[in-house]
Write an enzyme that holds these catalytic residues in place. Structure first.
Site, PDB file in Angstrom:
ATOM      1  CB  SER A  29      -8.450   0.621   5.585  1.00  0.00           C
ATOM      2  OG  SER A  29      -9.113   1.569   5.504  1.00  0.00           O
ATOM      3  CE  LYS A  78      -3.896   1.911   2.672  1.00  0.00           C
ATOM      4  NZ  LYS A  78      -4.762   1.812   3.689  1.00  0.00           N
ATOM      5  CB  SER A 102      -8.143   3.164   2.734  1.00  0.00           C
ATOM      6  OG  SER A 102      -7.453   2.902   3.811  1.00  0.00           O
TER       7      SER A 102
END
Lengths: 490, 115
Positions: free
Chosen positions: A177, A78, A153
């Site tokens: 997330s 990420k 996310s």
């Protein structure tokens, strides 16, 4: 089977047997990214050169008989995790062009274990969102249906694993997330206990809630990744100095002892939530039946403060964010606006042009909640409610080993559906954010598909530092469900 | 000197304010200033409306009886963290200033700070 389809575990076996090389694996994934990521847009940065160089090094080590658990395994990160020499954007214009001078501890650990970093994946800007639509660069599409969101996310990390654009990935989870995008993309995602994995080098959103964890194809791969990631780090003072077990032993425990005697609690408040999709409910109870067939005792429990969790979370997280994001002031790194003649003007223009709407909205909400005259009513009250939420869990775990629930009230929603309605978007986090408030571990594993074919996830939560129970139970359910059709057609 | 916080909930005062915390345009501009944000005119109304709705929802926290409850600021283990006070070599200006938007020698450059 094609190389990009291999699980981490299977790739490990083939690499060790010299049936494939890391360069083969990395090349196959880079080709797959080239052909599929134009549609999915899971990545922000693909480090083709760096990945191939690491793969060649890994192959040399393998040729010398060396092997570490992730040697030669291609992973995606990420883009909220600092990578030395590789751009780290947090999906924000604010950090366009920012190149960290050091690796996050988890990145160091992956490299030490031999992993090959393929690239950086898309997210909601600074991890603020539940759909990856808030990225400052581009949206990411759900590999199961291109007009649906992948969740967020960590939407890029989940979509990359689901679309077979990497072997495993890392996400971060502040209110769900990792688990929610894993659920929406039909992959496995775990948020470890707060303190289990070092946050050093993770760009902070809400420091008391943030935690890093892996997203993988299956539960076995999750256990392997946890082994590489967990452990005390003196550079993160909230990192817990507790023993780290071999998480793959939980798989053997299931093989030898099953799940007999395990007690699972279903919070009655979760299942009475308004707007719970009937397919999600059906898939959830189907999995409950499977657990019962394995000898798990399932009982109803109560988490009485559930109804207040979203409200408390959306005071605490924006409050911490408003403080954490003050550092992006155009002085030391990232974007700087050059129009203003004075310092305050430069701060204001830099922040307003660098941050997207959702980030600004949360900074404003957080600043308001922390401002003189409102601090006790908002932040003070929310942290006390947080205590009560945490106590609810402690009481519940006196009578059960794991708590089970859906991950999200619905399967993935359509792109654009909730984008102008932040509150509705916030409410989709209802099943996941309590575990962040209490600092507990939680895992999402695929448990079926809705009528539209979109995947549905099943959540298990455990007491602090009891990821072993999660891995064991999740592995048991995964084996029993034996889902077919767990690979989106692309 | 910062200005005093302007009265909130200009539209809904007194008793109603407890139930509906309406954030005004002025509130948003003031909070934005505290946050060092310059919210675009076109966004102020939208933010005022959205933040009002969020705060209206958050107001339900008032219903919880928290008397005698300790606050929970974090989820870390409640143990003190000590380390030996050992000096380390700092990374040096080349690394520290590597991402500076503007620098001169070993200094960050910023616009005029004092009038």
């Amino acid at each position: 089977m094609q190389f990009h389809e291999l699980t981490l575990f299977d790739a490990r076996k083939l690499l060790d047997a010299k049936d494939i090389s890391s360069v083969d694996l990395v090349t196959a994934l880079l080709e797959r990214i080239e052909s599929c990521d134009g549609e999915i847009q899971a990545y922000i940065t693909v480090d083709e050169k760096g990945a191939l160089a690491s793969a060649r090094k890994a192959d040399e080590r393998l040729a010398n008989g060396d092997s570490t658990p992730l040697l030669g395994i291609p992973v995606a990160l990420k883009d909220l995790l600092c990578t030395k020499g590789l751009a780290t954007t947090c999906a924000s214009r604010m950090l366009e062009g920012f190149v960290p001078q050091y690796d996050a501890t988890v990145v160091e650990k992956l490299k030490e274990s031999g992993a090959v970093i393929l690239g950086k994946t898309n997210l909601d800007e600074f991890a603020m969102g539940s759909s990856t639509e808030n990225s400052g660069f581009h949206i990411t599409r759900n590999p199961w249906s291109l007009d649906h969101v992948p969740g967020g996310s960590s939407g890029g990390s989940a979509a990359a694993v689901a679309a077979r654009l990497c072997t495993a990935s890392l996400g971060t989870d502040t209110g769900g997330s990792i688990r929610q995008p894993a659920s929406h993309c039909g992959v496995v995602g775990i948020k470890p206990t707060y303190g289990r994995v070092s946050r050093f080098g993770l760009v902070s959103y809400a420091s008391s809630l943030d935690q890093i964890g892996p997203i993988t194809r299956d539960v076995r791969d999750t256990a392997i990744m946890l082994n590489a990631l967990c452990g005390h780090d003196p550079r993160d003072t909230t990192s817990a100095n507790v023993a780290v077990p071999d998480f793959t032993a939980a798989l053997d425990e299931y093989e030898t002892q099953g799940l007999k005697g395990m007690v699972a609690g279903i919070p009655k408040e979760f299942l009475s939530v308004k707007g719970l999709d009937s397919d999600v409910e059906k898939a959830f109870y189907h999995s409950v039946k499977q657990l019962e067939s394995l000898g798990v005792e399932v009982k109803e429990i109560s988490l009485p403060h559930t109804d207040y969790a979203v409200a408390a979370y959306y005071v605490i997280a924006p409050s911490e964010a408003s403080s954490n994001l003050a550092r992006f002031d155009g002085v030391r790194y990232g974007y700087r606006d050059t129009e203003a003649a004075d310092l305050i003007g430069m701060y204001k223009k830099t922040k307003s042009k660098g941050f997207g709407d959702e980030v600004q909205r949360r900074i404003i909400t957080g600043t308001y909640a922390l401002s003189a005259g409102y601090y006790d009513a908002y932040y003070g009250q929310a942290t006390k409610v947080r205590s009560l939420i945490s106590q609810d869990f402690s009481r519940a775990f006196e009578g059960c080993d794991i708590i089970i629930s859906p991950v999200a009230p619905t399967p993935a929603f359509k792109i654009g559906e909730n984008v102008d309605d932040p509150l509705t978007m916030y409410l989709t986090d209802i099943f996941t954010l309590s575990t962040n408030m209490a600092g507990l571990p939680g895992i999402s594993i695929p448990c079926g598909h809705g009528k539209t074919g979109l995947p549905i996830g099943f959540q298990m939560m455990a007491n602090r530092f009891d990821e072993m129970a999660l891995v064991r139970a999740a592995y048991g359910l995964e084996q029993t469900l034996a889902l077919e059709n767990c690979f989106p057609e692309m | 000197m910062e200005a005093a916080i302007p009265p909130l909930g200009e539209t809904f005062g007194g008793f109603l304010a407890d139930f509906f915390m309406k954030i005004t345009k002025k509130d948003i501009e003031y909070i934005a200033h505290l946050s060092r944000l310059e919210v675009d005119d076109s966004l102020v109304d939208k933010f005022a409306d959205q933040v009002s709705r969020i705060l209206q929802y958050i107001d339900k926290l008032k219903d919880v009886d928290v008397s005698g409850v300790e606050l929970m600021a974090g989820a870390a283990l409640s143990t003190n963290v000590f380390r030996e006070d050992i000096p380390h070599t700092p990374p040096g200006p080349e690394i520290t200033l590597a991402n500076a938007p503007e620098r001169e020698d070993d200094f960050y450059m910023v616009p005029k700070a004092v009038g």
